[in-house]
Scaffold this motif. Structure first.
Motif, PDB file in Angstrom:
ATOM      1  N   ILE A 179       0.676  -1.173   0.022  1.00 35.60           N
ATOM      2  CA  ILE A 179      -0.041   0.129  -0.108  1.00 35.60           C
ATOM      3  C   ILE A 179       0.668   1.441  -0.161  1.00 35.60           C
ATOM      4  O   ILE A 179       0.686   2.030  -0.842  1.00 35.60           O
ATOM      5  N   VAL A 180       1.754   1.278   1.126  1.00 37.24           N
ATOM      6  CA  VAL A 180       2.625   2.603   0.947  1.00 37.24           C
ATOM      7  C   VAL A 180       3.561   2.554  -0.369  1.00 37.24           C
ATOM      8  O   VAL A 180       3.659   3.805  -0.773  1.00 37.24           O
ATOM      9  N   ASN A 181       4.088   1.733  -0.889  1.00 27.53           N
ATOM     10  CA  ASN A 181       4.726   1.677  -2.171  1.00 27.53           C
ATOM     11  C   ASN A 181       3.787   2.167  -3.284  1.00 27.53           C
ATOM     12  O   ASN A 181       4.163   3.031  -4.068  1.00 27.53           O
ATOM     13  N   ALA A 182       2.432   1.774  -3.275  1.00 26.90           N
ATOM     14  CA  ALA A 182       1.717   2.228  -4.492  1.00 26.90           C
ATOM     15  C   ALA A 182       1.381   3.547  -4.294  1.00 26.90           C
ATOM     16  O   ALA A 182       1.275   4.146  -5.387  1.00 26.90           O
ATOM     17  N   ILE A 183       1.184   3.920  -3.069  1.00 26.97           N
ATOM     18  CA  ILE A 183       0.557   5.552  -2.830  1.00 26.97           C
ATOM     19  C   ILE A 183       1.814   6.479  -3.025  1.00 26.97           C
ATOM     20  O   ILE A 183       1.645   7.567  -3.449  1.00 26.97           O
ATOM     21  N   SER A 184       3.036   5.898  -2.895  1.00 32.69           N
ATOM     22  CA  SER A 184       4.294   6.586  -2.880  1.00 32.69           C
ATOM     23  C   SER A 184       4.562   6.963  -4.505  1.00 32.69           C
ATOM     24  O   SER A 184       5.080   7.989  -4.923  1.00 32.69           O
ATOM     25  N   GLY A 185       3.879   6.112  -5.511  1.00 30.99           N
ATOM     26  CA  GLY A 185       4.006   6.403  -6.707  1.00 30.99           C
ATOM     27  C   GLY A 185       2.951   6.961  -7.623  1.00 30.99           C
ATOM     28  O   GLY A 185       2.996   7.036  -8.755  1.00 30.99           O
ATOM     29  N   MET A 186       2.052   7.440  -6.749  1.00 28.15           N
ATOM     30  CA  MET A 186       0.666   8.002  -7.240  1.00 28.15           C
ATOM     31  C   MET A 186       1.099   9.304  -7.519  1.00 28.15           C
ATOM     32  O   MET A 186       1.083  10.302  -6.393  1.00 28.15           O
ATOM     33  N   ASP A 187       0.996  10.273  -8.803  1.00 30.16           N
ATOM     34  CA  ASP A 187       1.360  11.592  -8.925  1.00 30.16           C
ATOM     35  C   ASP A 187       0.530  12.410  -8.541  1.00 30.16           C
ATOM     36  O   ASP A 187       0.417  13.760  -8.400  1.00 30.16           O
ATOM     37  N   ILE A 188      -0.661  12.088  -8.006  1.00 27.58           N
ATOM     38  CA  ILE A 188      -1.795  13.117  -7.531  1.00 27.58           C
ATOM     39  C   ILE A 188      -1.769  13.242  -5.999  1.00 27.58           C
ATOM     40  O   ILE A 188      -2.101  14.129  -5.507  1.00 27.58           O
ATOM     41  N   MET A 189      -0.865  12.623  -5.399  1.00 27.12           N
ATOM     42  CA  MET A 189      -0.663  12.748  -4.024  1.00 27.12           C
ATOM     43  C   MET A 189       0.581  13.354  -3.516  1.00 27.12           C
ATOM     44  O   MET A 189       1.594  13.513  -4.448  1.00 27.12           O
TER      45      MET A 189
END
Length: 311
Positions: A179-189
């Motif tokens: 989860i952390v790895n995924a949201i770290s790669g989201m350009d909207i966050m």
């Protein structure tokens, strides 16, 4: 003569007041009456727009019978200055009053385009889709894996629109690291996600987010949601379970969840595991072995070896 003029003037004023009163009553009736829409429609309110522009748009879409009455009603209710940007679903026969409430209430858009980030056990995908207000179903515009070299134009063009909605959907069985790895790669966050939370402390669910939201704040929302779910599960647990704490309950639930993705099978799997614990046996389940190898970081990507199962 002057009496006659005065009498005529009074008569004229009475008639005028009567007509004005009639017009007001008629206008209010139009404002509160079922609207002309025969099927649902999606109305877009652009950032910086005003009630005049929106009322004209509504009239052109056939959602209101009179743009003027719509504006007067909104002004009378003191809601003209409360207009919110976004895309809003207008139901068939919605009254002008109901439409005014919808476009001034605020909150997330209820129709239009949505970007969904799906965090799964084996992949993180991004889906761009649009709601058809008539069928109330989404039509997919684009889908790709997060981190792909080629990003569809539908995504880059949609991402920066003011009325687009963003949602992060987390599947069951996903680890905290994933989860952390995924949201770290989201350009909207934005912001640093921080340390990886303890395993099982993030609730798998669907989360509405906004562009620019803080990653750590999102993880805190997930953690709070899981605490609520765990407290409810602990309160309603069956008697005589060989489990002493909510944390042990969470661990067992996570193992069961990993053991089978079929919800109807989980009660049987849980019964087998509880019996083994009561008898002091090992659980003998692959998920515990796999987690011991990967520590929740990534996916094993291969079958288990006999030596690993014996260990």
């Amino acid at each position: 003569m002057w009496r006659h003029v005065a009498a005529n003037a009074i008569t004229f004023m009475v008639v005028a007041l009567f007509l004005v009163g009639g017009v007001i009553i008629w206008g209010k009736g139009q404002y509160d009456a079922p609207g002309p829409l025969t099927q649902a429609a999606c109305v877009q309110v652009e950032s910086g727009s005003n009630m005049r522009r929106v009322s004209k748009n509504l009239a052109e879409q056939g959602a209101v019978s009179s743009a003027s009455i719509f504006r007067i009603g909104a002004d009378y209710e003191d809601k003209t200055g409360q207009l919110k940007a976004g895309s809003f679903l207008i139901e068939p026969e919605a009254t002008m009053k109901e439409i005014v409430d919808v476009i001034t209430r605020g909150g997330a858009s209820t129709c239009g385009t949505e970007i969904v980030y799906r965090i799964g056990v084996n992949r993180v995908s991004v889906q761009v889709r649009e709601l058809d207000p008539v069928t109330n179903r989404f039509a997919e515009l684009a889908q790709f894996d997060q981190g792909a070299e080629e990003i569809p134009a539908e995504y880059t063009q949609t991402r920066d629109k003011a009325d687009v909605r963003f949602r992060i959907a987390i599947a069951e069985g996903v680890t905290s690291w994933q989860i952390v790895n995924a949201i770290s790669g989201m350009d909207i966050m934005e912001g640093d996600a921080g340390e990886v939370p303890a395993e099982g402390t993030l609730a798998p669910d669907s989360y509405e987010v906004r562009k620019g939201d803080d990653r750590a704040a999102l993880l805190a929302r997930m953690s709070a949601a899981q605490e609520t779910l765990l407290a409810a599960a602990w309160e309603s647990r069956a008697e005589n379970l060989p489990i002493k704490t909510p944390e042990e309950l969470l661990i067992l639930a996570s193992i069961i969840e990993k053991e089978t993705g079929v919800s109807d099978e989980r009660r049987q799997v849980a019964s087998v595991f509880v019996n083994r614990i009561n008898q002091g046996m090992r659980l003998q389940t692959d998920p515990t072995v796999i987690y011991g190898i990967t520590k929740g970081v990534g996916v094993l990507g291969r079958g288990l070896r006999r030596s690993e199962l014996r260990g």
